[in-house]
Design a protein around this motif. Sequence first.
Motif, PDB file in Angstrom:
ATOM      1  N   SER A  20       0.782  -1.243  -0.008  1.00 35.54           N
ATOM      2  CA  SER A  20      -0.082  -0.124  -0.045  1.00 35.54           C
ATOM      3  C   SER A  20       0.947   1.170  -0.029  1.00 35.54           C
ATOM      4  N   ALA A  21       0.216   2.466   0.253  1.00 37.35           N
ATOM      5  CA  ALA A  21       0.883   3.821   0.261  1.00 37.35           C
ATOM      6  C   ALA A  21       1.570   3.680   1.751  1.00 37.35           C
ATOM      7  N   SER A  22       2.669   3.574   1.936  1.00 38.03           N
ATOM      8  CA  SER A  22       3.405   3.408   2.969  1.00 38.03           C
ATOM      9  C   SER A  22       3.023   4.653   3.827  1.00 38.03           C
ATOM     10  N   GLY A  23       2.529   4.414   5.189  1.00 42.70           N
ATOM     11  CA  GLY A  23       2.551   5.509   6.148  1.00 42.70           C
ATOM     12  C   GLY A  23       3.734   5.528   6.802  1.00 42.70           C
ATOM     13  N   ARG A  24       4.653   4.564   6.704  1.00 44.24           N
ATOM     14  CA  ARG A  24       5.790   4.355   7.739  1.00 44.24           C
ATOM     15  C   ARG A  24       6.997   4.811   7.189  1.00 44.24           C
ATOM     16  N   ASP A  25       7.651   5.903   7.714  1.00 44.27           N
ATOM     17  CA  ASP A  25       9.034   6.120   7.092  1.00 44.27           C
ATOM     18  C   ASP A  25      10.192   5.728   8.034  1.00 44.27           C
ATOM     19  N   GLN A  26       9.789   4.623   8.733  1.00 47.49           N
ATOM     20  CA  GLN A  26      10.967   4.250   9.867  1.00 47.49           C
ATOM     21  C   GLN A  26      11.103   2.818   9.733  1.00 47.49           C
ATOM     22  N   ILE A  27      12.310   2.439   9.405  1.00 43.65           N
ATOM     23  CA  ILE A  27      12.587   0.928   9.364  1.00 43.65           C
ATOM     24  C   ILE A  27      12.245   0.187  10.636  1.00 43.65           C
ATOM     25  N   LYS A  28      11.637  -1.089  10.528  1.00 42.52           N
ATOM     26  CA  LYS A  28      11.264  -1.717  11.805  1.00 42.52           C
ATOM     27  C   LYS A  28      12.097  -3.106  11.610  1.00 42.52           C
ATOM     28  N   ILE A  29      12.748  -3.343  12.700  1.00 40.99           N
ATOM     29  CA  ILE A  29      13.645  -4.544  12.868  1.00 40.99           C
ATOM     30  C   ILE A  29      13.278  -5.312  14.077  1.00 40.99           C
ATOM     31  N   VAL A  30      13.192  -6.762  13.738  1.00 45.21           N
ATOM     32  CA  VAL A  30      12.925  -7.452  15.069  1.00 45.21           C
ATOM     33  C   VAL A  30      14.156  -8.474  15.058  1.00 45.21           C
ATOM     34  N   GLY A  31      14.005  -9.374  15.932  1.00 45.93           N
ATOM     35  CA  GLY A  31      14.777 -10.805  15.662  1.00 45.93           C
ATOM     36  C   GLY A  31      15.773 -10.807  16.630  1.00 45.93           C
ATOM     37  N   SER A  32      16.704 -11.843  16.540  1.00 43.87           N
ATOM     38  CA  SER A  32      17.906 -12.125  17.281  1.00 43.87           C
ATOM     39  C   SER A  32      18.460 -11.375  18.403  1.00 43.87           C
ATOM     40  N   SER A  33      18.527 -11.827  19.781  1.00 46.93           N
ATOM     41  CA  SER A  33      19.336 -11.002  20.573  1.00 46.93           C
ATOM     42  C   SER A  33      20.728 -10.826  20.471  1.00 46.93           C
ATOM     43  N   THR A  34      21.298 -11.891  19.861  1.00 46.89           N
ATOM     44  CA  THR A  34      22.441 -11.864  19.590  1.00 46.89           C
ATOM     45  C   THR A  34      23.126 -10.780  18.418  1.00 46.89           C
ATOM     46  N   VAL A  35      22.135 -10.900  17.402  1.00 45.21           N
ATOM     47  CA  VAL A  35      22.478  -9.722  16.603  1.00 45.21           C
ATOM     48  C   VAL A  35      22.140  -8.218  16.828  1.00 45.21           C
ATOM     49  N   TYR A  36      21.099  -8.197  17.932  1.00 43.46           N
ATOM     50  CA  TYR A  36      20.709  -7.061  18.343  1.00 43.46           C
ATOM     51  C   TYR A  36      21.680  -5.922  18.886  1.00 43.46           C
TER      52      TYR A  36
END
Lengths: 345, 297, 267, 267, 425
Positions: A20-36
Amino acid sequence: GNGGDNTSETSVAKVEAAPSASGRDQIKIVGSSTVYPFATTVAENFGRSTSFKTPIVESTGSGGGLKLFCSGLGDNYPDITNASRRIKSSEVELCAENGINDIVEVKVGYDGIVVANSTKSDRMELTLRELYLALAKDVPDGKGGLKPNDYINWSDINPALKDTKIEIMGPPPTSGTRDAFVELAMEGGCQTFDWIKALKKTDKNTYKAICHAFREDDGFIEAGENDNLIVRKLNANPNALGIFGFGFLDQNGDSVQGSVIDDTLPTFENISDGSYPVSRSLYFYVKKDMIGTVPGIAEYLTEFTSVRASGQDGYLSEKGLIPMNAEEHAQWQSQVRAQKTLSLN
Amino acid sequence: MIQGVLIACSFVAIFTTIGIVASLAFEAYRFFGRIPLTDFLFGLEWSPQTAMRSDQVGASGKFGVLPLLSGTLLISFIAMCVATPLGILSAVYLAEFARPKTRNIIKPMLELLAGIPTVVYGFFAALVVAPIIRNMGSGAGFQISSESALAAGLVMGIMLVPFISSLSDDVINAVPQALRDASYGMGATETETITKVVLPAATPGIIGSLLLAVSRAIGETMIVVMAAGLAANLTANPFEAVTTMTVQIVTLLTGDQEFDSAKTLAAFAIALFLLVLTLGLNIVALRIVDKYKQKYA
Amino acid sequence: MEKNMTEEKTAQTDASTPIMTASGVDVFYGKKQAIKNVSLDIPENQITALIGPSGCGKSTFLRCFNRMNDTIDSCRVTGDIQFAGQDIYSSKVDVVALRSRIGMVFQKANPFPKSIFDNVAYGPRIHGLAETKDHLEDIVITSLRRAGLYDEVSDRLNEPGTSLSGGQQQRLCIARAIAVDPQIILMDEPCSALDPIATAIIENLMDSMKEKYTIVIVTHSMQQAARVSQQTAFFHLGELVESGATESIFTNPAQERTQNYISGRIG
Amino acid sequence: MEKNMTEEKTAQTDASTPIMTASGVDVFYGKKQAIKNVSLDIPENQITALIGPSGCGKSTFLRCFNRMNDTIDSCRVTGDIQFAGQDIYSSKVDVVALRSRIGMVFQKANPFPKSIFDNVAYGPRIHGLAETKDHLEDIVITSLRRAGLYDEVSDRLNEPGTSLSGGQQQRLCIARAIAVDPQIILMDEPCSALDPIATAIIENLMDSMKEKYTIVIVTHSMQQAARVSQQTAFFHLGELVESGATESIFTNPAQERTQNYISGRIG
Amino acid sequence: MPDYLLTTSPQMAKRHARHSRFQWYGRIAIGISISFMLLMFAAIFARGTGAFQKTMIAVDVEFTESVIDPNGSRAEMDLKQGNYKPLILSGLQKVVPGVTERKDRNNLYKLVSGGAAFDLGERVAANPDMIGTNQRVWIAASSEVDLYVKGKVDVESDEAIRRLKDQDIAWINMLQDEGRVKKKFNRVFFTSGDSRAPEMAGILSAALGSFFSLLVCFLIAFPLGILTAVYLEEYAKKNRLTNLIEVNINNLAAVPSIVFGLLGLAVFLNFFNLPRSTPLVGGMVLALMTLPTIIIASRSILRSIPQSTRDAAMGLGASKTQTTFHHVVPLAMPGMLTGTILGMARALGETAPLLMIGMVAFIVDIPKGVTDVATSLPVQIFLWADSPEKGFVELTSAAIIVLLVFLILMNLFAVYLRRRLERRW
Ligand SMILES: Nc1ncnc2c1ncn2[C@@H]1O[C@H](COP(=O)(O)OP(=O)(O)OP(=O)(O)O)[C@@H](O)[C@H]1O
Ligand SMILES: Nc1ncnc2c1ncn2[C@@H]1O[C@H](COP(=O)(O)OP(=O)(O)OP(=O)(O)O)[C@@H](O)[C@H]1O
Ligand SMILES: [Mg+2]
Ligand SMILES: [Mg+2]
Ligand SMILES: O=P([O-])([O-])[O-]
């Protein structure tokens, strides 16, 4: 919300709500606590040195992250997920079910899984077999069968070990560290028993049940997706051991120490050259469809794969990442630049 | 018209309650669809980290709430052991002995104590109190886990002191002056008046305020998240590490939230259990306090 | 009602020796003066009534006699009040002991939320007056009898004192005061919350009690003062306007203010 | 004090036509009946005093006249009260308008915590009585003058009403009631919190006000009733025992209960 | 004088002794609570005040154009992203001679903050004339150096377990000898968001997150709270419904705060799909939580408004609504505000419910509105308290100090309002 919508079955139907037409302008990252720690460092530098917003990074564990990542496409789902193990084919299938077909895989570097304790007590010297015996749910009873794990103290396993209670804190099943540890350490220890090793070919399921199951009494404590917490709890409890990535050991060398495993210390060098038995690769995964939709993803990839970040002397190595050698790094860099999509073979 | 707006406003409270109960009950219902209620209520083991994928072996998924309950109660008990005498004696001193000047200094200080965020107590418990207790323990030859129920309980106890003291203060002040006058008029000393007349008369109210404090202790989160452990031990030994219901809710729900696994839903089941527990306590406590107030209205 | 008093118009009645004498008493609540230079003798084994319009300081003055005013922080008493030859405001006097000699009964009956027995036993217990249980029981029963309550409650001594009727509660409070064997009993409007029948019972009781005790009573009812007291003191705005034999105060007051009050022109 | 009334012993005084009539009024607080079948006429331009012991229902009855009892949830009024030929408890009557015709002054002076001017101007403002600012000022000044307060406060109309003395505050409340130009003013023990001098001022004020207004006053002081009223009604335990010309009630009451009350035997 | 009246009688002495003993119990109880609080404050202050200063190192930097801006574009982005690391390093090498090995160079560079290069980039972008000049600039030291300079590193301990090696310490000493090390006010702490590096981390984004949350909380809870209180006190007739509302409110006040977090998670996030981790949702959750407090406080204030005020207005023919909103509410307003502020102060310190709605992420950017992702002060404290790096201990304590200051200010304001209220009556 990125929680409720993925209530299993219905989520398939929601895919069309996608990019869709993205309302978001900030990248969202989740996942590994090791890579965090590495991802947050890159994110922070990325935010500081570009006009893009600093990405939001949440630590959910590799499995949890991939689950969220594959739950759908669009604003409400993460664009990137970090993983301290490679994506599984079951997860790729889940992604495909939800319309996520093009995934870009990025290898970050290497990591060793350490079994550490507080510097206030003595460094442990363990074998994979001893680790397995300390952690498994059922252990061989010496008569060719199994018995519930009844080792209370380390000295019960090997009289040479110290006479304190077995207390090991480790990550939950959402964690990639856990998966990798199971494959490398638990199976490694498990296979030192020949009859179990033999099972691997004949009865794979039984083999898995024997080698993969952790004990559920207070000998093993699942500590949630928070390696910092484990490090702090080790400080508080000098008898306990904790399982986490080398990066955290490196950052906290003044308070915790890695145990010697199979006569090898978890050092930068030993992990780089593969002599430390419990080492693995770190990755993150990107939705190709979101590149260009959410601003900055391509630039974030460039920053992460740049030499100054993940290269030999990059700033991530200061945070404890064990970098790839220059050749491998260059190869991944060009592969990412071309946005080559993942295909598991 | 205006009345309509006002009524609508006051309905927000009801909607909130409905919202709380409904959201907890809905997810808890889904949880109990997977795990039998009896396993939850009477199970002796807590090990919620089940496998995520079919190709994985996780914990067997034991969802017995009893170890969490026992941990919660143990810590609350320790907290109340600290808070009850301190709170009641402080209240008595403030209500009966302190000169107005002293009162004017002490009361705001106790209020300040009550206003300190629990995350600060938690930080202090983990950073200062726990190591002190462990060191004292090892000095005395005890094995004290530094996530012992003791550290969290002690600090929580201090947190509850102003809570108990201000409620008890109210209750003690509500004892009619006439009873005190009667006692003084007979030639009783202040202490005799307090211990033999005022406190017995105030007992129901004080019990009510203690119950309210217990309900608060049970629901307290940050102190235990930061200072209590994660090991679900079924123990009454204050030197051992225990975990609590609130700690498990936080552990299960921060970061990873997959709403279709029993593990995540378990958090809602615990929360429902917690809600029933605290509301029950609260209702009983308010009844007692109400009855008490009516007596001297 | 027997009235045995001299027929004097002067301020002091001296039918018997005074058991208490107040001279030049001032009482302040903070800066506000509630009692202004009051002197009064309390004759032994008589009933002295303090009367006056609301707020004139009757209660305040009464409470000086057993230092109950000490319990009010802002209250300050100066002047001289003698009891048994001793200034009761001297630092040597133990208030607690003093109050066991000078009991008090209040406007609203205030039994403790304990059993009838424990209410009466409270004083003897704290003062350690009874050596044995039997002795204590003895004291309780005698006191209840003296307060004219025993017959009505003898079968339910273990029920709470608060379960009694208003008039019974007030008699319970009198019994409680008697139990520590005081010499003087101060009563602050003891009947104002009671119905006429209960009032009459208590008035009769006072009359019989004065054989053994000295009674000082505050009342807002002139009729009651006339009925029960031998000496009357009239207060107005913190001053003692006039005191003397009850009969003469009501029939032939020396001061115009007293006259005005009695005839209902002020207050 | 002039007293112009007939010398009847019957219940109703008929010196002038009644402006209000209550017949068969019962008032309940929840289940408790506070007023029992009371009928009373209020003669125009006179002062009617309601007397009786505490709790007998004087205030309750007074508050029926402007339906102030409506503000108490548990309170229920039955019977008939006529004002200007209309049952004020009929559903057609607008309470707000009614109260602007029948003003009220309370026991404790209750000025709003606003300026003196705003206190008096409040009523005219909410009822829209003044078209212009000047007109409003006019009303305020006239009302203050009628209440005998203007001279004392003319230079500080902007100071808070609460800064006045007790007696002045009570007169301010009277001025405030007058400002909406009522026909009847109800007063519930308006002087009981005042000193004798302030009381005298207000009593004189009432006397002069009755030229223009009808006044109904509750008082606990029989002396005050005797001094100011032309008609007196004696209540006891929620019943109207007796009513009639003030002089005859005090000198020659028809009922024994009235006699007992006046002579101080009850209450 | 009969001696039983005297203070000296032995029986009295015993009773009085018991009395003074009992009084001491009370004093001791209060003493314990208050000294615990003081101990806590002392411990936090001792640890935290250091964070208000941070260590800076003076480096002589050649702002070489070929390194910073090889294309000569002078574009802001290019200047910011320029490679400043070698410039700083060579500046350092001038002071610390003989560092040539790659490993040593890396170690030397670790003396300064990882963020120093970005900092320089920002300075140059703001002032491009610097290019081509040679200037002495003060740049932030790394957290380890900072701790060492503040005396918080035990140099006696075994080198192997120290983050700062003997060589590093020798270098710092050299820099110190040349007067190139000084502590200055830690502006970054107040002007920036979270960071992985303690020396670059600040509380501004958390504080703003708290501010926006409280704003939302106030806008919702204050009107709802006082209107509900007005309804219950002034309008509502006693019946089953109002009774239910009352019981509800009293019980809501006792619901553990974490449960409100779960409500927010299940209803606001998952059902209404409001944006996760935002002050909007945080504020809504906090509002529901503070609502009972505000209602209960406002009701007790309304109850304390004398009935005579209502009677006066009613007696003049004012309607219920006029009476309530002309007289009662204005009189009660200071008191209701006091109650609200105290409720908000509690909300400001609240952590657990915010954890449930995702306000725990790593957030660097400063939120600009209620829908920007944010944390809050107490959550930041929680996050830092869980970070194992030593530098964060200091920051945690400093953040607690800031939080306490805000709380005390709010409480003082409430006390001030209450005083004004008291003067009135
Ligand atoms: N605790 C107190 N603090 C301040 N002033 C007080 C206190 N108690 C009484 N007063 C004031 O002292 C004066 C005398 O009060 P006191 O109670 O002695 O009067 P009283 O004659 O007993 O009146 P009543 O008949 O109403 O009981 C009054 O003006 C009263 O307001
Ligand atoms: N709001 C109320 N709710 C219930 N009962 C009430 C209420 N107001 C008054 N009463 C009762 O109604 C009866 C009459 O009260 P009211 O106030 O009219 O008496 P009063 O003659 O004015 O007494 P006082 O001289 O003390 O003012 C009393 O028994 C009183 O307790
Ligand atoms: Mg009195
Ligand atoms: Mg009345
Ligand atoms: O958090 P993990 O890296 O263990 O997945």
